[in-house]
Motif scaffolding. Sequence first.
Motif, PDB file in Angstrom:
ATOM      1  N   VAL A 258      33.446  44.965  21.474  1.00  0.00           N
ATOM      2  CA  VAL A 258      32.768  43.764  22.291  1.00  0.00           C
ATOM      3  C   VAL A 258      31.416  43.640  22.218  1.00  0.00           C
ATOM      4  O   VAL A 258      30.790  42.566  21.756  1.00  0.00           O
ATOM      5  CB  VAL A 258      33.291  43.809  23.634  1.00  0.00           C
ATOM      6  N   ASN A 259      30.861  44.862  22.426  1.00  0.00           N
ATOM      7  CA  ASN A 259      29.214  45.047  22.545  1.00  0.00           C
ATOM      8  C   ASN A 259      28.869  46.518  22.133  1.00  0.00           C
ATOM      9  O   ASN A 259      29.681  47.199  22.484  1.00  0.00           O
ATOM     10  CB  ASN A 259      28.433  44.498  23.375  1.00  0.00           C
ATOM     11  N   LEU A 260      27.676  46.896  21.950  1.00  0.00           N
ATOM     12  CA  LEU A 260      27.266  48.200  21.943  1.00  0.00           C
ATOM     13  C   LEU A 260      27.568  48.946  23.218  1.00  0.00           C
ATOM     14  O   LEU A 260      27.845  50.142  23.220  1.00  0.00           O
ATOM     15  CB  LEU A 260      25.960  48.223  21.540  1.00  0.00           C
ATOM     16  N   ALA A 261      27.366  48.427  24.468  1.00  0.00           N
ATOM     17  CA  ALA A 261      27.468  48.919  25.757  1.00  0.00           C
ATOM     18  C   ALA A 261      29.158  49.442  25.795  1.00  0.00           C
ATOM     19  O   ALA A 261      29.409  50.608  26.137  1.00  0.00           O
ATOM     20  CB  ALA A 261      27.185  48.113  26.722  1.00  0.00           C
ATOM     21  N   GLU A 262      30.082  48.316  25.465  1.00  0.00           N
ATOM     22  CA  GLU A 262      31.415  48.829  25.523  1.00  0.00           C
ATOM     23  C   GLU A 262      31.740  49.677  24.347  1.00  0.00           C
ATOM     24  O   GLU A 262      32.811  50.580  24.863  1.00  0.00           O
ATOM     25  CB  GLU A 262      32.181  47.566  25.437  1.00  0.00           C
ATOM     26  N   HIS A 263      31.073  49.883  23.284  1.00  0.00           N
ATOM     27  CA  HIS A 263      31.489  50.888  22.290  1.00  0.00           C
ATOM     28  C   HIS A 263      31.101  52.125  22.702  1.00  0.00           C
ATOM     29  O   HIS A 263      31.742  53.032  22.706  1.00  0.00           O
ATOM     30  CB  HIS A 263      30.620  50.501  21.151  1.00  0.00           C
ATOM     31  N   PHE A 264      30.048  52.326  23.311  1.00  0.00           N
ATOM     32  CA  PHE A 264      29.393  53.612  24.021  1.00  0.00           C
ATOM     33  C   PHE A 264      30.734  54.012  24.957  1.00  0.00           C
ATOM     34  O   PHE A 264      31.029  55.138  25.110  1.00  0.00           O
ATOM     35  CB  PHE A 264      28.290  53.748  24.716  1.00  0.00           C
ATOM     36  N   ALA A 265      31.031  53.246  25.888  1.00  0.00           N
ATOM     37  CA  ALA A 265      31.965  53.722  26.765  1.00  0.00           C
ATOM     38  C   ALA A 265      33.543  53.892  26.280  1.00  0.00           C
ATOM     39  O   ALA A 265      34.097  55.020  26.661  1.00  0.00           O
ATOM     40  CB  ALA A 265      32.226  52.344  27.730  1.00  0.00           C
ATOM     41  N   VAL A 266      33.922  53.285  25.477  1.00  0.00           N
ATOM     42  CA  VAL A 266      35.036  53.504  24.665  1.00  0.00           C
ATOM     43  C   VAL A 266      35.078  54.752  23.911  1.00  0.00           C
ATOM     44  O   VAL A 266      35.878  55.700  23.886  1.00  0.00           O
ATOM     45  CB  VAL A 266      35.359  52.329  23.648  1.00  0.00           C
ATOM     46  N   ALA A 267      33.787  54.973  23.296  1.00  0.00           N
ATOM     47  CA  ALA A 267      33.874  56.314  22.556  1.00  0.00           C
ATOM     48  C   ALA A 267      33.744  57.380  23.581  1.00  0.00           C
ATOM     49  O   ALA A 267      34.323  58.351  23.362  1.00  0.00           O
ATOM     50  CB  ALA A 267      32.449  56.365  21.557  1.00  0.00           C
ATOM     51  N   THR A 268      33.173  57.298  24.730  1.00  0.00           N
ATOM     52  CA  THR A 268      33.252  58.531  25.625  1.00  0.00           C
ATOM     53  C   THR A 268      34.571  58.553  26.100  1.00  0.00           C
ATOM     54  O   THR A 268      35.080  59.890  26.245  1.00  0.00           O
ATOM     55  CB  THR A 268      32.335  57.835  26.868  1.00  0.00           C
ATOM     56  N   GLU A 269      35.597  57.375  26.103  1.00  0.00           N
ATOM     57  CA  GLU A 269      36.855  57.820  26.591  1.00  0.00           C
ATOM     58  C   GLU A 269      37.639  58.813  25.518  1.00  0.00           C
ATOM     59  O   GLU A 269      38.299  59.726  26.119  1.00  0.00           O
ATOM     60  CB  GLU A 269      37.576  56.649  26.672  1.00  0.00           C
ATOM     61  N   ALA A 270      37.264  58.234  24.438  1.00  0.00           N
ATOM     62  CA  ALA A 270      38.012  59.096  23.234  1.00  0.00           C
ATOM     63  C   ALA A 270      37.388  60.689  23.245  1.00  0.00           C
ATOM     64  O   ALA A 270      38.101  61.659  22.733  1.00  0.00           O
ATOM     65  CB  ALA A 270      37.679  58.375  21.702  1.00  0.00           C
ATOM     66  N   PHE A 271      36.101  60.568  23.342  1.00  0.00           N
ATOM     67  CA  PHE A 271      35.207  61.979  23.356  1.00  0.00           C
ATOM     68  C   PHE A 271      35.936  62.939  24.373  1.00  0.00           C
ATOM     69  O   PHE A 271      36.167  64.159  23.995  1.00  0.00           O
ATOM     70  CB  PHE A 271      33.950  61.743  23.480  1.00  0.00           C
ATOM     71  N   PHE A 272      36.488  62.763  25.576  1.00  0.00           N
ATOM     72  CA  PHE A 272      36.876  63.639  26.673  1.00  0.00           C
ATOM     73  C   PHE A 272      38.318  63.497  26.808  1.00  0.00           C
ATOM     74  O   PHE A 272      38.941  64.563  27.052  1.00  0.00           O
ATOM     75  CB  PHE A 272      36.447  63.219  27.827  1.00  0.00           C
ATOM     76  N   ASN A 273      38.916  62.505  26.063  1.00  0.00           N
ATOM     77  CA  ASN A 273      40.441  62.505  26.190  1.00  0.00           C
ATOM     78  C   ASN A 273      41.218  62.708  24.937  1.00  0.00           C
ATOM     79  O   ASN A 273      42.292  63.146  25.061  1.00  0.00           O
ATOM     80  CB  ASN A 273      40.900  61.293  26.710  1.00  0.00           C
TER      81      ASN A 273
END
Length: 313
Positions: A258-273
């Motif tokens: 969607v945008n770079l802000a959502e990219h960071f949030a989605v990447a954070t989800e993957a990083f921890f989960n």
Amino acid sequence: MGAAPRPQLRLGPRLRRRSPRGAQLAPLIAPERAPASPSRPGATAQLPCGAMFWRRRRPPATEAFAPRWRDLLEERMALWAQLDPGERRDLEATALWLLATKRWEASHGFTLTQDMRVTIAAQASLVVLGLGRDPYRIVSAIVVHPSTVTLRGERAGPVPGTVTQGPLPILGQASDERGPMLIAWDAVLRDGAHPERGMNVVHHEFAHKIDMLDGYADGVPPLGDRVTRRRWDEVCGATFASLRAGRDHPVLRSYGAVNLAEHFAVATEAFFNRPVDLVDHEPDLYGVLADVYLQDPAARARRWEASRPPAGP
């Protein structure tokens, strides 16, 4: 003969542009057929866009993490089992701070219990285990809804410069600056119990707040001393551009395009989960996230897996 150097991705103006202060982030959209709230089957809140209605409830101050809350996290937070004693103590301390210093508010007609607050605070605290409490200084209020919230009214459309009025079901939303956060309780329970899905609404929305610490929602959190801005742009810009192009990324949800802000949030989800999967499929992205969060959840997950008794025949 050595391998040819990898070409560097040049980020164009669209990738570099920062969102102005006060800009609205895209909300975390609910997946189709999301499970309804156990307490109110099939219920969704009907809200006009930008309007919030809630009952204010400040939790009682507490100085100790109640033993029964550890049992609660054993049940509701699968990643709790992977933490060592020191990490658990740090998580508990940050969770207590969030409980005592932030406003916890329920949507109209919904009862927000202390156990619910503890569950959300603990999941949020996992994200900053390596950073301490300071990244959450701009978190002012957490508004909890029983289930998916439907936004109605005029808002920014999917194409820059456009507006839309269609209903939008969402699981969470983080307002810029010191505005409130919105969290759907049934998503908290579902995500906490099933990290293998790679989704966590609490991690997602609190990552947005970390991103906003400099006043912008641009997908660039405070980078610290272990990763340069050039390296961050190179790695995140490459995965973002690849997602935008529709290429397959097994661990990253397409919402990250969607945008770079959502990219960071989605990447954070993957990083921890799904950290082990992320380091296998996206090692560069995992590396810069580890440098930002000062954690190595893949190593933590592998240690925990190795310590488990072997499965029976």
